[in-house]
Design an enzyme around this catalytic site. Structure first.
Site, PDB file in Angstrom:
ATOM      1  N   GLY A 241       0.908  -1.272  -0.072  1.00  0.00           N
ATOM      2  CA  GLY A 241       0.032  -0.106   0.014  1.00  0.00           C
ATOM      3  C   GLY A 241       0.755   1.403  -0.019  1.00  0.00           C
ATOM      4  N   SER A 242       0.361   2.286   0.493  1.00  0.00           N
ATOM      5  CA  SER A 242       1.141   3.643   0.544  1.00  0.00           C
ATOM      6  C   SER A 242       0.422   4.820   0.405  1.00  0.00           C
ATOM      7  CB  SER A 242       2.320   3.589  -0.377  1.00  0.00           C
ATOM      8  OG  SER A 242       3.122   2.508  -0.382  1.00  0.00           O
ATOM      9  N   ASN A 243       1.138   5.979   1.052  1.00  0.00           N
ATOM     10  CA  ASN A 243       0.667   7.278   0.876  1.00  0.00           C
ATOM     11  C   ASN A 243       1.852   8.000   0.516  1.00  0.00           C
ATOM     12  OD1 ASN A 243      -1.964   6.989   2.442  1.00  0.00           O
ATOM     13  ND2 ASN A 243      -0.474   6.943   4.253  1.00  0.00           N
TER      14      ASN A 243
END
Length: 807
Positions: A241-243
């Site tokens: 995932g990630s931001n």
């Protein structure tokens, strides 16, 4: 003592400079200079705080050598385990039925993993790609880095002793080749395509009885909900995932860009990030995180630009429904002409047992598969079969794309590298530069499924799967349904650069694994094909919370790196902001302060009402009520259908603020609250216990409180911990925030950067860098990056090593 070390370093530098034409900043030890490497690869590694290596080399082969050496020093067991996977030897060493680990594919057992990866090896896929001219194949620079990486890893094995108890003395820790390094890059590229289908690729069998089994798929096509569940099973799990957010110069204090990267990756195993700086004077100078076993910086920064990645919503593979020859279920028809499937027969050696031989079946489109996750079966009958198409299964271009980022002088160069190499498999790219530009682009390798192709060529099942999930199932019997080629595409069957959803120079460009549509709420992206993602659909809570936060930051202006650091550890819970007050109010209104749990027992929940009301709506380690809300919210989402959770439904005209207003009268609400309260009490955990007392990891015998929370709560600082009530709550973190970087620039040539590798640089419990950065993460502290030579050489922890081949 400190002055003596500095004089030694600078004195040795002059010797190394004369011999190797490196700049005066290159440092080495006097001892190493007494035994110069005259006939092999070499590099200088300067270690600074927290074991971060700054690798200095004359050329790309030497840079790869230093990188391979340094990665082996920190992660030899993890790397060696991955190479066992890639060679298809897990069953030989660990047993056929043992869990495969999931680092490089979704295989559940070692046998399935070995059948797949040994098949890839025996098909010579990697060798064929290495033989291609760039940009289809790797450049000379990347080939040299791969060759050097293998040599560096092997040199470390020859010259050092393995101390990690995970593999000390193990026979499976063996030297590697350039081919092994390239195979690892290919596995990473295809991990979201073929890698997700390993079990079904290796298990697919023709129907028993051949032509006699001529029945067709009798079951009705699954509905949209089943397809959505299957897609979520394949591509929506928390394995990656990630931001990331990039800010334009007019939102910052000095007119230069800012970038905050927060990838969410496993804390253990072969998908860990590893920090370094790579320098070839006059050619390359880049710092950041690399995925283990890879040669280039995956996420990082240089003196001009910084970038990060977030896992995208693009669907990286598609299916083709085959019409089979009535006389032979291993022959399919294209425009009425028969075409035989190719048999890939693979034999796998097994520990304490006889070798296992299986046959896989491949077509012009890819391997035959028999399911779309566990939700949607795709039976191979006498008349129909399904083949998977994954363009990343022939993509060795990721390293060149990343190397182009490392050399970039601005966001335009980042785009140019993406356009030239087209090697990003399953992520978006977010970037900012010192000139004040911002960038978001979903430039990734996807099968060229246009909405027009899907409309003309979808099968009956495909007409359900494509709109519901972006998974195209096309009629493989029609030649006019071939994917074709886009202008500018490096290879046929993928989209060209002009098709990629891209946003340039917005005040902010943010992604939290949502669609490209809401990269910036004031400048929505539209017009892209469904396979890239949706437009006008409900956003996840993490995306909503992130847009609220970064839009407010951009509006406020005057931003600095410190603002990025504060955002990373704000630990705000958007779900709590939306619902906690309503939950507390409904809790207080329950008759007699009791609610009935899912087991039918009445539970006194009155103590929870005040705790939830007083909760500060964060997942800080000292937050009281955070754990209670977390456990309640997880149960509520399981008990209440998504369309019954909120009173105010989603509106595409107000996507960040809708849906809202929790429906506390929905069936399942009281039980979720009762179950959460009963669970905590049963574990001996006070309802108002501080989060850090029950969300922690143990390192070197010490409990380290862990800040952050689950993505389902909307928390930016994602932590997906393991619940073990008997052991005290959340006692380990298999997945979450990993290689953090907050990057800006000032008037100097040195970027202003703060980094943090949450799980630390080494997974060897005997390493001094096994938990040092994890302690920083627990305290919400950062590492000041040492990028320029003056900063490296002034490190109080400076340790200089010259590594080289010994013949």
């Amino acid at each position: 003592m400190r002055g003596r070390l500095r004089r030694l370093v600078l004195g040795a530098t002059a010797l190394f400079t004369a011999a190797s034409a490196l700049p005066a900043a290159a440092a080495t030890t006097g001892r190493a200079e007494q035994h110069p490497s005259r006939d092999g690869m070499s590099a200088v590694i300067r270690y600074t705080e927290y074991g971060i290596p700054h690798i200095l080399a004359k050329n790309y082969a030497d840079l790869g050598f230093g990188t391979g050496w340094a990665q082996a020093a920190d992660e030899v067991c993890t790397l060696a385990d991955g190479f066992v996977t890639l060679r298809g030897e897990r069953s030989r060493y660990f047993g056929a039925d043992a869990p495969a680990g999931g680092d490089l594919s979704a295989a559940r057992t070692n046998l399935a993993s070995d059948l797949y990866f040994r098949g890839v090896r025996e098909s010579r896929t990697v060798e064929k790609l290495l033989a291609e001219r760039t940009p289809v194949g790797p450049s000379r620079e990347v080939r040299n880095m791969m060759r050097g990486w293998a040599a560096g890893y092997n040199a470390w094995l020859r010259q050092k002793k393995v101390t990690d108890p995970a593999c000390a003395g193990a026979s499976w820790v063996r030297p590697v080749t350039e081919l092994d390094v390239a195979a690892r890059g290919l596995a990473i590229a295809s991990i979201s395509g073929e890698g997700r289908f390993v079990e079904t690729i290796t298990a697919a069998r023709p129907p028993a009885g051949g032509a006699a089994a001529s029945g067709t798929q009798s079951a009705r096509p699954p509905g949209a909900k089943a397809v959505a569940k299957a897609a979520d099973e394949l591509w929506g799990n928390p394995g990656m995932g990630s931001n990331a957010v990039a800010f334009r110069g007019d939102t910052t204090a000095n007119g230069r860009g800012l970038l905050l990267g927060n990838p969410h990756y496993p804390w253990d195993g072969g998908r860990r990030f590893w920090q370094s700086q790579q320098t070839i004077p006059g050619e390359l100078n880049v710092s950041g995180g690399s995925l283990l076993g890879t040669t280039a910086i995956s996420i990082g920064f240089n003196a001009y630009v910084a970038w990060s990645h977030t896992v995208s919503t693009g669907v990286p593979a598609n299916l083709h429904q085959l019409t089979l020859d009535p006389a032979d279920p291993t022959t399919y028809l294209v425009d009425g002409r028969p075409e035989g499937m190719k048999k890939r027969t693979v034999t796998v050696p097994v520990k304490d047992g006889a070798p296992v031989t299986r046959t896989q079946w491949w077509t012009r489109y890819g391997p035959v598969v028999t399911s779309l996750g566990s939700q949607v079966p795709l039976p191979w009958t006498g008349s129909t079969a399904y083949a998977l198409n994954d363009p990343n299964a022939a993509n060795l271009r990721f390293a060149d794309t990343s190397l182009g980022f490392g050399k970039a002088r601005g966001t335009s160069d980042v785009l140019a590298s993406l356009d030239r190499h087209q090697g990003i498999p399953w992520v978006n790219t977010i970037a900012a530069d010192r000139a004040g530009h911002s960038l978001f682009t979903q430039s990734q390798v996807l099968p060229r499924i246009t909405d027009d192709v899907a409309g003309r060529c979808s099968t009956e099942l495909g007409r359900t799967t494509y709109p519901a999930s972006g998974i195209a199932i096309l009629d493989g019997s029609r030649g006019d349904c071939a994917l074709g080629s886009d202008p500018g595409a490096v290879v046929p069957g993928i989209f060209g650069p002009a098709r990629m959803p891209t946003l340039k120079d917005a005040p902010y460009a943010e992604n939290s694994n949502g669609t490209a549509w809401m990269t910036n709420a004031d400048r929505p992206l539209t017009g892209y094909e469904r396979v890239f993602g949706t437009v006008g659909t409900q956003l996840g809570l993490r995306t909503r919370g992130a847009i609220e936060d970064v839009a407010a930051m951009a509006d406020r202006g005057g931003l600095t790196v410190r603002d990025l650091q504060r955002q990373q550890f704000a630990n705000r819970v958007p779900a709590g902001d939306l619902a906690a007050e309503d939950v507390a109010r409904a809790c207080a209104a329950l008759p007699g302060g009791t609610a009935t749990g899912s087991d039918g027992k009445a539970v006194d929940v009155s103590g929870a009402c005040g705790v939830l009301k007083a909760w500060d709506r964060t997942m800080d380690t000292g937050s009281r009520g955070a754990l209670l809300f977390d456990r309640f919210w997880r149960r509520l989402e399981q008990a209440v259908p998504a369309d019954r959770l909120w009173k105010v439904p989603f509106s595409a005209t107000d996507p960040v603020r809708t849906p809202n207003t929790l429906d506390t009268e929905a069936p399942g609400f009281p039980a979720a609250l009762a179950d959460a309260v009963a669970e905590l009490r049963g574990a001996g955990i006070a309802l108002d216990a501080p989060l850090g007392a029950h969300q922690f990891v143990v390192r070197d015998g010490q409990r380290l409180p862990v800040p952050g929370g689950a993505g389902r709560l909307g928390v930016w600082n994602v932590i997906e911990p393991t619940w073990d009530a008997a052991a005290g709550g959340y006692t380990e973190v298999p997945f979450g925030s990993s290689h953090l970087q907050a990057v800006g620039w000032d008037g100097s040539r040195c970027p202003v950067a703060r980094t943090l590798l949450t799980y630390s640089q080494s997974s060897n419990p005997r390493s001094p860098h096994f938990a040092d950065q994890t302690r920083l993460f627990s305290d919400e502290k950062w590492v000041a990056s040492r990028f320029c030579e003056k900063d490296i050489l002034s490190s109080p922890k400076l340790k200089v090593v010259r590594v080289h081949e010994r013949r």
